[in-house]
Structures are given as C-alpha cells and as structure tokens.
Design a protein around this motif. Structure first.
Motif, PDB file in Angstrom:
ATOM      1  N   UNK A  67      31.907  36.868   9.639  1.00 18.88           N
ATOM      2  CA  UNK A  67      33.357  36.890   9.783  1.00 18.88           C
ATOM      3  C   UNK A  67      33.901  35.523   9.375  1.00 18.88           C
ATOM      4  N   UNK A  68      35.073  35.538   8.788  1.00 16.04           N
ATOM      5  CA  UNK A  68      35.745  34.294   8.400  1.00 16.04           C
ATOM      6  C   UNK A  68      37.197  34.385   8.836  1.00 16.04           C
ATOM      7  N   UNK A  69      37.750  33.255   9.241  1.00 18.44           N
ATOM      8  CA  UNK A  69      39.157  33.194   9.616  1.00 18.44           C
ATOM      9  C   UNK A  69      39.800  32.059   8.839  1.00 18.44           C
ATOM     10  N   UNK A  70      40.770  32.390   8.022  1.00 16.95           N
ATOM     11  CA  UNK A  70      41.501  31.401   7.236  1.00 16.95           C
ATOM     12  C   UNK A  70      42.880  31.231   7.863  1.00 16.95           C
ATOM     13  N   UNK A  71      43.305  29.988   8.053  1.00 18.69           N
ATOM     14  CA  UNK A  71      44.621  29.680   8.613  1.00 18.69           C
ATOM     15  C   UNK A  71      45.395  28.853   7.588  1.00 18.69           C
ATOM     16  N   UNK A  72      46.652  29.214   7.351  1.00 17.82           N
ATOM     17  CA  UNK A  72      47.493  28.535   6.371  1.00 17.82           C
ATOM     18  C   UNK A  72      48.693  27.931   7.083  1.00 17.82           C
ATOM     19  N   UNK A  73      49.019  26.673   6.749  1.00 19.38           N
ATOM     20  CA  UNK A  73      50.137  25.968   7.377  1.00 19.38           C
ATOM     21  C   UNK A  73      51.139  25.604   6.285  1.00 19.38           C
ATOM     22  N   UNK A  74      52.402  25.893   6.551  1.00 21.68           N
ATOM     23  CA  UNK A  74      53.474  25.656   5.593  1.00 21.68           C
ATOM     24  C   UNK A  74      54.440  24.622   6.155  1.00 21.68           C
ATOM     25  N   UNK A  75      55.035  23.848   5.251  1.00 22.98           N
ATOM     26  CA  UNK A  75      56.075  22.890   5.624  1.00 22.98           C
ATOM     27  C   UNK A  75      57.054  22.795   4.467  1.00 22.98           C
ATOM     28  N   UNK A  76      58.318  22.924   4.772  1.00 22.99           N
ATOM     29  CA  UNK A  76      59.334  22.848   3.727  1.00 22.99           C
ATOM     30  C   UNK A  76      59.175  23.901   2.651  1.00 22.99           C
ATOM     31  N   UNK A  77      58.653  25.044   3.009  1.00 14.45           N
ATOM     32  CA  UNK A  77      58.499  26.130   2.051  1.00 14.45           C
ATOM     33  C   UNK A  77      57.249  26.033   1.189  1.00 14.45           C
ATOM     34  N   UNK A  78      56.427  25.014   1.436  1.00 18.11           N
ATOM     35  CA  UNK A  78      55.213  24.847   0.636  1.00 18.11           C
ATOM     36  C   UNK A  78      53.977  24.903   1.518  1.00 18.11           C
ATOM     37  N   UNK A  79      52.892  25.366   0.952  1.00 18.67           N
ATOM     38  CA  UNK A  79      51.608  25.378   1.645  1.00 18.67           C
ATOM     39  C   UNK A  79      51.103  23.939   1.709  1.00 18.67           C
ATOM     40  N   UNK A  80      50.856  23.437   2.929  1.00 17.95           N
ATOM     41  CA  UNK A  80      50.419  22.046   3.067  1.00 17.95           C
ATOM     42  C   UNK A  80      48.987  21.929   3.571  1.00 17.95           C
ATOM     43  N   UNK A  81      48.463  22.985   4.186  1.00 16.49           N
ATOM     44  CA  UNK A  81      47.094  22.908   4.687  1.00 16.49           C
ATOM     45  C   UNK A  81      46.499  24.311   4.804  1.00 16.49           C
ATOM     46  N   UNK A  83      42.754  26.089   6.475  1.00 14.76           N
ATOM     47  CA  UNK A  83      41.544  25.841   7.250  1.00 14.76           C
ATOM     48  C   UNK A  83      40.734  27.133   7.257  1.00 14.76           C
ATOM     49  N   UNK A  84      39.412  26.983   7.251  1.00 13.34           N
ATOM     50  CA  UNK A  84      38.537  28.150   7.281  1.00 13.34           C
ATOM     51  C   UNK A  84      37.464  27.939   8.340  1.00 13.34           C
ATOM     52  N   UNK A  85      37.204  29.001   9.113  1.00  9.07           N
ATOM     53  CA  UNK A  85      36.142  28.994  10.110  1.00  9.07           C
ATOM     54  C   UNK A  85      35.227  30.168   9.789  1.00  9.07           C
ATOM     55  N   UNK A  86      33.934  29.900   9.744  1.00  9.08           N
ATOM     56  CA  UNK A  86      32.950  30.926   9.410  1.00  9.08           C
ATOM     57  C   UNK A  86      32.131  31.274  10.649  1.00  9.08           C
ATOM     58  N   UNK A  87      31.892  32.542  10.854  1.00  9.83           N
ATOM     59  CA  UNK A  87      31.056  33.038  11.940  1.00  9.83           C
ATOM     60  C   UNK A  87      29.925  33.850  11.335  1.00  9.83           C
ATOM     61  N   UNK A  88      28.706  33.565  11.743  1.00  8.14           N
ATOM     62  CA  UNK A  88      27.580  34.344  11.224  1.00  8.14           C
ATOM     63  C   UNK A  88      26.997  35.208  12.314  1.00  8.14           C
TER      64      UNK A  88
END
Length: 88
Positions: A67-81, A83-88
């Motif tokens: 399983x993988x979980x990707x998190x996206x953070x936006x600021x001012x209408x743009x993608x700024x960060x 993050x990905x977490x992997x589970x085996x």
C-alpha cells in the motif's frame, strides 16, 4: 368504473413524472470526481479539496501485498509539496 381507474392512474403517472417539482435536480455545472478507481489487482482511492485538487491518493495493489499513500500540499494555487509513505 374502468375509465375512472384509467384516468386516476394516468393522473398519478403524470404528477409522479413531472420534473417541474423535482427538488433533486443536479446542478448542470457540477463536477463529479471519482473517489475509487480499480483495475485488475490495484485499487486507487482519491481525496479532493474544495477546489477539486487531489490532496491524497491511496494505492493498494497485488491483492493487498503493498500500500502507498501520497499526500499533496498546495499553496497559492500551486503544488508545493508531495509526500509518499509505503507499506509492505
């Protein structure tokens, strides 16, 4: 008697199918976004913010072997960060 029954039935059908009183109409400008996508042995879950941007994407594949979980953070209408977490 048969004509009365037919008239009553037609009246009920007319009012039941009348769209002018339908409060559940969909907004024609509404956007419908998928929350789950699946293919073969892979399932993707999507979470959106109020501006229809993906903020989380979960990926489960190979019958649950990872399983993988990707998190996206936006600021001012743009993608700024991202993050990905992997589970085996």
């Amino acid at each position: 008697m048969k004509n009365k029954f037919t008239l009553i039935l037609l009246t009920l059908v007319f009012f039941a199918c009348n769209h002018s009183d339908d409060d559940r109409r969909l907004d024609e400008d509404a956007m419908f976004l998928p929350t789950i996508l699946s293919r073969d042995n892979q399932i993707l879950t999507l979470t959106f913010d109020s501006q229809a941007r993906i903020v989380q994407l979960g990926d489960v594949g190979d019958n649950g072997n990872y399983a993988r979980l990707f998190t996206f953070i936006y600021s001012g209408g743009k993608l700024v960060a991202a993050d990905a977490v992997y589970f085996l």
